[in-house]
Design a protein around this motif. Structure first.
Motif, PDB file in Angstrom:
ATOM      1  N   THR A 182      28.699  -2.550  18.703  1.00 40.73           N
ATOM      2  CA  THR A 182      27.435  -1.852  18.961  1.00 40.73           C
ATOM      3  C   THR A 182      27.567  -0.330  18.942  1.00 40.73           C
ATOM      4  N   ALA A 183      28.754   0.180  18.595  1.00 42.55           N
ATOM      5  CA  ALA A 183      28.879   1.623  18.368  1.00 42.55           C
ATOM      6  C   ALA A 183      27.976   2.070  17.230  1.00 42.55           C
ATOM      7  N   ALA A 184      27.493   1.116  16.441  1.00 41.56           N
ATOM      8  CA  ALA A 184      26.618   1.448  15.307  1.00 41.56           C
ATOM      9  C   ALA A 184      25.385   2.233  15.741  1.00 41.56           C
ATOM     10  N   ILE A 185      24.897   2.013  16.951  1.00 33.29           N
ATOM     11  CA  ILE A 185      23.707   2.738  17.421  1.00 33.29           C
ATOM     12  C   ILE A 185      24.017   4.234  17.521  1.00 33.29           C
ATOM     13  N   THR A 186      25.154   4.562  18.118  1.00 32.43           N
ATOM     14  CA  THR A 186      25.570   5.967  18.204  1.00 32.43           C
ATOM     15  C   THR A 186      25.890   6.526  16.819  1.00 32.43           C
ATOM     16  N   LEU A 187      26.534   5.719  15.984  1.00 26.60           N
ATOM     17  CA  LEU A 187      26.898   6.201  14.655  1.00 26.60           C
ATOM     18  C   LEU A 187      25.667   6.485  13.800  1.00 26.60           C
ATOM     19  N   ALA A 188      24.591   5.723  14.011  1.00 29.73           N
ATOM     20  CA  ALA A 188      23.339   6.005  13.305  1.00 29.73           C
ATOM     21  C   ALA A 188      22.777   7.353  13.729  1.00 29.73           C
ATOM     22  N   MET A 189      22.867   7.652  15.016  1.00 27.04           N
ATOM     23  CA  MET A 189      22.391   8.949  15.513  1.00 27.04           C
ATOM     24  C   MET A 189      23.253  10.085  14.987  1.00 27.04           C
ATOM     25  N   ARG A 190      24.551   9.859  14.912  1.00 28.46           N
ATOM     26  CA  ARG A 190      25.446  10.880  14.360  1.00 28.46           C
ATOM     27  C   ARG A 190      25.136  11.135  12.890  1.00 28.46           C
ATOM     28  N   ALA A 191      24.902  10.066  12.144  1.00 24.27           N
ATOM     29  CA  ALA A 191      24.566  10.214  10.729  1.00 24.27           C
ATOM     30  C   ALA A 191      23.286  11.022  10.551  1.00 24.27           C
ATOM     31  N   ALA A 192      22.284  10.745  11.387  1.00 24.45           N
ATOM     32  CA  ALA A 192      21.030  11.493  11.295  1.00 24.45           C
ATOM     33  C   ALA A 192      21.253  12.976  11.582  1.00 24.45           C
ATOM     34  N   ALA A 193      22.095  13.261  12.580  1.00 25.56           N
ATOM     35  CA  ALA A 193      22.384  14.660  12.913  1.00 25.56           C
ATOM     36  C   ALA A 193      23.072  15.374  11.757  1.00 25.56           C
ATOM     37  N   ARG A 194      23.840  14.625  10.966  1.00 30.34           N
ATOM     38  CA  ARG A 194      24.583  15.208   9.846  1.00 30.34           C
ATOM     39  C   ARG A 194      23.790  15.184   8.539  1.00 30.34           C
TER      40      ARG A 194
END
Length: 304
Positions: A182-194
């Protein structure tokens, strides 16, 4: 975090197992910030530059009783925050090792606390421990091991009167979360920030909690001995992968977030009444606010 005035509480000598992981780092930092004397016990210690000032780091293994008991004796531990565990993919890949770390390690923590007369024990269980589906059981070995730990804690109360608090997070997100399914939720937010595209690899209903809210719950659960073996979900608020994508697009309208059509199983019922009876209310962080905090933190890191 809690609104409790730190000048009115006596600092605790706290042992944190697994203190170098995502949740462990956040909780260790928060414990140190409120004045507690923190010792982290973990298999691999972080580099000196990554260590939290004022925190003592000890290399050790929760599967070895002498490692746990020796650390407790050496530092005069008064409270235990037990987080060390192998997560879903690791338990699936090596079930025997998963059982050794997650189940035997938990027994070693409980036994060490009993020997040392420690009455404040908080451990991370998981919503994965809740039965669900056609077999009314956990749906992976990680969940089965966590369910076993909850039952073990109850037996320690029946046999020895040792209370504990078992907390069941589901999807905890925030800066620093990089491992686990479920780290994917944070990784999606990181991707959006980048400004990068990202596909959340699962769909369906879930409980999302920002690390700030989860940290407050864990820390406040340490503040007094539990009168019984408390086991509780952290929240009853249910969202979806689509809600996450929408929250991300609220902060980053141009975000390219997609969702795979792979539903994750969800328990039929949730209950955080035992936790609310023990703690009262806490500072809830909405998905929208938590998403904003997370994306802003990633942006700040990129700009620094």
């Amino acid at each position: 975090m809690s609104d409790t005035d730190n000048t009115q509480r006596t600092p605790l000598k706290v042992l944190v197992t697994g203190g170098t992981g995502f949740l462990g780092q956040a909780l260790t930092k928060a414990l140190a910030a409120r004045g507690d004397q923190v010792t982290v016990l973990d298999l691999k210690l972080p580099a000196e530059m990554a260590r939290i000032p004022g925190v003592t780091y000890v290399e050790g293994n929760i599967t070895e009783p002498d490692s746990v008991e020796g650390t407790i004796a050496r530092f005069g531990t008064e409270a235990i925050l037990h987080l060390a565990a192998l997560v879903i993919p690791a338990c699936r890949a090596n079930p025997a090792l998963g059982a050794q770390v997650n189940v035997v390690g938990h027994i070693n923590i409980m036994q060490a606390a009993l020997k040392a007369g420690i009455s404040r024990i908080v451990y991370a269980s998981s919503l994965a421990a809740r039965p669900r589906g056609p077999l009314a059981s956990p749906v992976n070995l990680y969940g089965a091991f966590k369910h076993c730990c909850e039952e073990i804690s109850k037996v320690y109360f029946l046999d020895h009167g040792l209370g504990s608090v078992g907390l069941r997070p589901h999807v905890v997100y925030g800066p620093g979360r990089t491992s686990g399914e479920t780290a994917a939720i944070t990784l999606a937010m990181r991707a959006a920030a980048r400004g990068e595209p990202y596909e959340i690899p699962f769909s369906g209903k879930m409980c999302f909690q920002h690390i700030d809210e989860v940290a407050e719950i864990f820390l406040r659960s340490l503040d007094r001995p539990a009168p019984a073996p408390i086991v509780s979900d952290l929240t009853t608020a249910i969202g979806s992968s689509e809600d996450v994508a929408e929250a991300i697009r609220t902060v980053v309208p141009e975000a390219r977030i997609t969702i795979a059509d792979r539903p994750r199983p969800m328990p039929d019922a949730l209950d955080n009444a035992p936790l609310r009876d023990f703690l009262g209310d806490w500072n809830a962080v909405s998905l929208q606010e938590g998403t904003r905090r997370t994306i802003e933190a990633f942006r700040a890191t990129a700009d620094s």
